[in-house]
Scaffold this motif. Structure first.
Motif, PDB file in Angstrom:
ATOM      1  N   LYS A 236       0.831  -1.201   0.000  1.00 38.40           N
ATOM      2  CA  LYS A 236       0.000   0.000   0.000  1.00 38.40           C
ATOM      3  C   LYS A 236       0.872   1.260   0.000  1.00 38.40           C
ATOM      4  O   LYS A 236       1.641   1.475  -0.926  1.00 38.40           O
ATOM      5  CB  LYS A 236      -0.958  -0.050   1.187  1.00 38.40           C
ATOM      6  CG  LYS A 236      -1.659  -1.398   1.408  1.00 38.40           C
ATOM      7  CD  LYS A 236      -2.402  -1.924   0.205  1.00 38.40           C
ATOM      8  CE  LYS A 236      -3.330  -3.079   0.505  1.00 38.40           C
ATOM      9  NZ  LYS A 236      -2.700  -4.362   0.855  1.00 38.40           N
ATOM     10  N   TYR A 237       0.788   2.076   1.024  1.00 37.24           N
ATOM     11  CA  TYR A 237       1.430   3.389   1.003  1.00 37.24           C
ATOM     12  C   TYR A 237       2.950   3.343   0.995  1.00 37.24           C
ATOM     13  O   TYR A 237       3.595   4.210   0.401  1.00 37.24           O
ATOM     14  CB  TYR A 237       0.969   4.206   2.216  1.00 37.24           C
ATOM     15  CG  TYR A 237      -0.451   4.675   2.127  1.00 37.24           C
ATOM     16  CD1 TYR A 237      -0.821   5.694   1.253  1.00 37.24           C
ATOM     17  CD2 TYR A 237      -1.433   4.112   2.933  1.00 37.24           C
ATOM     18  CE1 TYR A 237      -2.132   6.136   1.182  1.00 37.24           C
ATOM     19  CE2 TYR A 237      -2.748   4.537   2.867  1.00 37.24           C
ATOM     20  CZ  TYR A 237      -3.100   5.556   1.988  1.00 37.24           C
ATOM     21  OH  TYR A 237      -4.396   5.984   1.912  1.00 37.24           O
ATOM     22  N   LEU A 238       3.550   2.363   1.661  1.00 33.49           N
ATOM     23  CA  LEU A 238       5.002   2.360   1.742  1.00 33.49           C
ATOM     24  C   LEU A 238       5.629   2.172   0.367  1.00 33.49           C
ATOM     25  O   LEU A 238       6.560   2.898  -0.008  1.00 33.49           O
ATOM     26  CB  LEU A 238       5.475   1.280   2.721  1.00 33.49           C
ATOM     27  CG  LEU A 238       5.159   1.597   4.186  1.00 33.49           C
ATOM     28  CD1 LEU A 238       5.395   0.385   5.068  1.00 33.49           C
ATOM     29  CD2 LEU A 238       6.003   2.765   4.676  1.00 33.49           C
ATOM     30  N   GLY A 239       5.146   1.194  -0.399  1.00 33.52           N
ATOM     31  CA  GLY A 239       5.575   1.066  -1.790  1.00 33.52           C
ATOM     32  C   GLY A 239       5.041   2.230  -2.605  1.00 33.52           C
ATOM     33  O   GLY A 239       5.778   2.889  -3.348  1.00 33.52           O
ATOM     34  N   GLY A 240       3.734   2.442  -2.496  1.00 38.44           N
ATOM     35  CA  GLY A 240       3.112   3.662  -2.980  1.00 38.44           C
ATOM     36  C   GLY A 240       2.831   3.768  -4.457  1.00 38.44           C
ATOM     37  O   GLY A 240       2.232   4.757  -4.892  1.00 38.44           O
ATOM     38  N   HIS A 241       3.221   2.779  -5.260  1.00 42.31           N
ATOM     39  CA  HIS A 241       3.056   2.909  -6.706  1.00 42.31           C
ATOM     40  C   HIS A 241       2.358   1.706  -7.345  1.00 42.31           C
ATOM     41  O   HIS A 241       2.419   1.511  -8.557  1.00 42.31           O
ATOM     42  CB  HIS A 241       4.422   3.131  -7.374  1.00 42.31           C
ATOM     43  CG  HIS A 241       5.060   4.425  -6.992  1.00 42.31           C
ATOM     44  ND1 HIS A 241       5.706   4.609  -5.775  1.00 42.31           N
ATOM     45  CD2 HIS A 241       5.133   5.611  -7.644  1.00 42.31           C
ATOM     46  CE1 HIS A 241       6.158   5.855  -5.713  1.00 42.31           C
ATOM     47  NE2 HIS A 241       5.826   6.477  -6.831  1.00 42.31           N
ATOM     48  N   SER A 242       1.710   0.885  -6.521  1.00 45.98           N
ATOM     49  CA  SER A 242       0.928  -0.258  -7.006  1.00 45.98           C
ATOM     50  C   SER A 242       1.750  -1.186  -7.905  1.00 45.98           C
ATOM     51  O   SER A 242       1.232  -1.737  -8.873  1.00 45.98           O
ATOM     52  CB  SER A 242      -0.325   0.232  -7.756  1.00 45.98           C
ATOM     53  OG  SER A 242      -1.139   1.015  -6.909  1.00 45.98           O
ATOM     54  N   ASP A 243       3.028  -1.365  -7.543  1.00 46.70           N
ATOM     55  CA  ASP A 243       3.880  -2.224  -8.368  1.00 46.70           C
ATOM     56  C   ASP A 243       4.678  -3.229  -7.546  1.00 46.70           C
ATOM     57  O   ASP A 243       5.645  -3.821  -8.045  1.00 46.70           O
ATOM     58  CB  ASP A 243       4.832  -1.378  -9.233  1.00 46.70           C
ATOM     59  CG  ASP A 243       5.701  -0.430  -8.414  1.00 46.70           C
ATOM     60  OD1 ASP A 243       5.664  -0.494  -7.162  1.00 46.70           O
ATOM     61  OD2 ASP A 243       6.416   0.392  -9.024  1.00 46.70           O
ATOM     62  N   VAL A 244       4.288  -3.424  -6.288  1.00 42.45           N
ATOM     63  CA  VAL A 244       5.050  -4.332  -5.439  1.00 42.45           C
ATOM     64  C   VAL A 244       4.095  -5.025  -4.465  1.00 42.45           C
ATOM     65  O   VAL A 244       3.081  -4.454  -4.063  1.00 42.45           O
ATOM     66  CB  VAL A 244       6.148  -3.567  -4.661  1.00 42.45           C
ATOM     67  CG1 VAL A 244       5.543  -2.569  -3.690  1.00 42.45           C
ATOM     68  CG2 VAL A 244       7.073  -4.517  -3.923  1.00 42.45           C
ATOM     69  N   LEU A 245       4.409  -6.265  -4.111  1.00 46.90           N
ATOM     70  CA  LEU A 245       3.675  -7.017  -3.081  1.00 46.90           C
ATOM     71  C   LEU A 245       4.672  -7.329  -1.981  1.00 46.90           C
ATOM     72  O   LEU A 245       5.661  -8.043  -2.213  1.00 46.90           O
ATOM     73  CB  LEU A 245       3.110  -8.313  -3.676  1.00 46.90           C
ATOM     74  CG  LEU A 245       2.144  -9.110  -2.809  1.00 46.90           C
ATOM     75  CD1 LEU A 245       0.825  -8.373  -2.657  1.00 46.90           C
ATOM     76  CD2 LEU A 245       1.901 -10.489  -3.410  1.00 46.90           C
ATOM     77  N   LEU A 246       4.419  -6.793  -0.762  1.00 43.81           N
ATOM     78  CA  LEU A 246       5.412  -6.940   0.289  1.00 43.81           C
ATOM     79  C   LEU A 246       4.803  -6.613   1.643  1.00 43.81           C
ATOM     80  O   LEU A 246       3.928  -5.749   1.748  1.00 43.81           O
ATOM     81  CB  LEU A 246       6.609  -6.018   0.009  1.00 43.81           C
ATOM     82  CG  LEU A 246       7.885  -6.280   0.801  1.00 43.81           C
ATOM     83  CD1 LEU A 246       9.126  -6.135  -0.098  1.00 43.81           C
ATOM     84  CD2 LEU A 246       8.003  -5.336   1.978  1.00 43.81           C
TER      85      LEU A 246
END
Length: 381
Positions: A196-206
């Motif tokens: 969600k917000y930490l990655g912030g760009h809808s391109d990672v699952l973590l």
């Protein structure tokens, strides 16, 4: 070091990586030993990599914690915390209106192993005092909750739990470390879906976990390594990159959400708006006490409380993508009844207020005039 500086500099020493300004992506599964029995900082990628270590250290700094741990998804992080703190015969007390995926994990995966799962309305700390027992080993909190944005008093609940020897874990995904630091408020464990917000760009699952207690860290670390639900170096890198702008993005998310909430509250097609920034929100005082701002999510009940109306509005939106997630730079709309909470029984959703005519809006960082115009046209007949 202030928060904005931490997001850019914490957890990484360029002198250890050929002076690379950005943490390198260590795309390797193994590290070479010079001799048998040598103790290496990294030996096998499941146990750790320099890229993952930088992310874990960065999160610990942002949460004012001692340790950080990274996982392949937010659910993998939750699962590791549950397995590290509970054994058959133990009880976990969870906030009643929690994320549907966490509800499914507790009721369908953990409960069959002999772990007792009790859901309690924890907006009133007295309810925890009434429910907790010697069997209670973990108190699981969300604040704000998904999707109705209820607040719980982390400090008060942590004090009660600790009096009974229970560990307190907080899913702080909606708040992020920029708006809220549960360990500073008395909690033992913080969990984030960095998707969600930490990655912030809808391109990672973590997923990420922060903890200060050494034994809790060791127990969760053991599950992390043994079960192997770890992220790859590319996902760690992308999350580190996203964190560098977290403070900037969250300010815009919060600015836009405040204006969206005010706009929707006066709209004739909207029955109710859920947003902690409203002074009459039941959790407003707690939000002001333990959060720095009120977040970037706004949830609404449409006056026409039907799935068809929710679908009509969602499908008409042009800037908002109908999607399961939240926290990206782009605005997203979620039909919680069928999406984030689709696996929750209908009677449970009804009791919590998760309605067919409800929509959860993740307000992005687009220009606010364009966001409001999009909402206006979607709600129009």
């Amino acid at each position: 070091m202030k928060f904005a500086t931490k997001t850019i500099h914490s957890g990484y020493d360029s002198s250890q990586h050929s002076k690379s300004v950005m943490p390198p992506i260590y795309q390797t599964s193994v590290f070479e030993f010079a001799e048998v029995g040598e103790q290496l900082p990294f030996s096998y990628a499941r146990t750790g990599t320099p890229t993952r270590a930088a992310l874990e250290s960065c999160l610990a700094s942002l949460e004012n914690a001692k340790h950080g741990l990274a996982f392949a998804s937010g659910m993998a992080a939750i699962d590791a915390v549950l397995r590290a703190t509970l054994k058959p015969g133990d009880e976990v007390i969870a906030v009643a209106d929690l994320y549907g995926g966490a509800y499914r994990l507790l009721t369908k995966v953990m409960a069959p192993t002999g772990i007792s799962v009790t859901f309690v309305d924890l907006t009133d700390p007295a309810n925890l005092s009434a429910a907790i027992s010697a069997r209670t080993k973990l108190v699981w909190l969300e604040s704000p909750t998904n999707p109705l944005l209820n607040l719980v008093d982390i400090t008060a609940l942590s004090a009660i739990a600790h009096q009974h020897g229970a560990v307190v874990a907080v899913d702080s995904t909606f708040a992020t470390p920029y708006l809220q630091n549960p360990i500073d408020l008395g909690a033992d464990i913080v969990v984030h879906s960095a998707t969600k917000y930490l990655g912030g760009h809808s391109d990672v699952l973590l997923g990420l976990v922060a903890v200060s207690d050494d034994k809790l860290f060791a127990d969760i670390k053991f599950i992390q390594n043994s079960a192997g639900g770890v992220p790859g170096p590319q996902d760690c890198f992308l999350t580190l990159r996203g964190i560098k702008t977290l403070h900037l993005r969250m300010e815009r998310h919060c600015d836009n959400a405040e204006q969206v909430a005010a706009f929707l509250r006066d709209h004739p097609k909207v029955e109710k708006v859920f947003f902690p920034g409203f002074v009459d929100h039941p959790g407003h005082a707690i939000a002001r006490q333990q959060m720095r701002r009120f977040g970037g999510v706004v949830t609404i009940w449409l006056k026409q409380d039907t799935r068809a109306e929710a679908s009509r509005v969602a499908s008409k939106l042009q800037l908002f993508a109908l999607a399961e997630s939240l926290g990206g730079v782009e605005s997203l709309v979620n039909h919680s009844y069928t999406m984030s909470h689709g696996g929750m029984p209908p009677e449970q959703k009804a009791a919590l207020g998760i309605r067919e005519g409800g929509l959860r809006l993740s307000i992005g960082v687009e220009d606010i005039e364009d966001i409001l115009a999009d909402l206006a046209q979607a709600l129009a007949d």
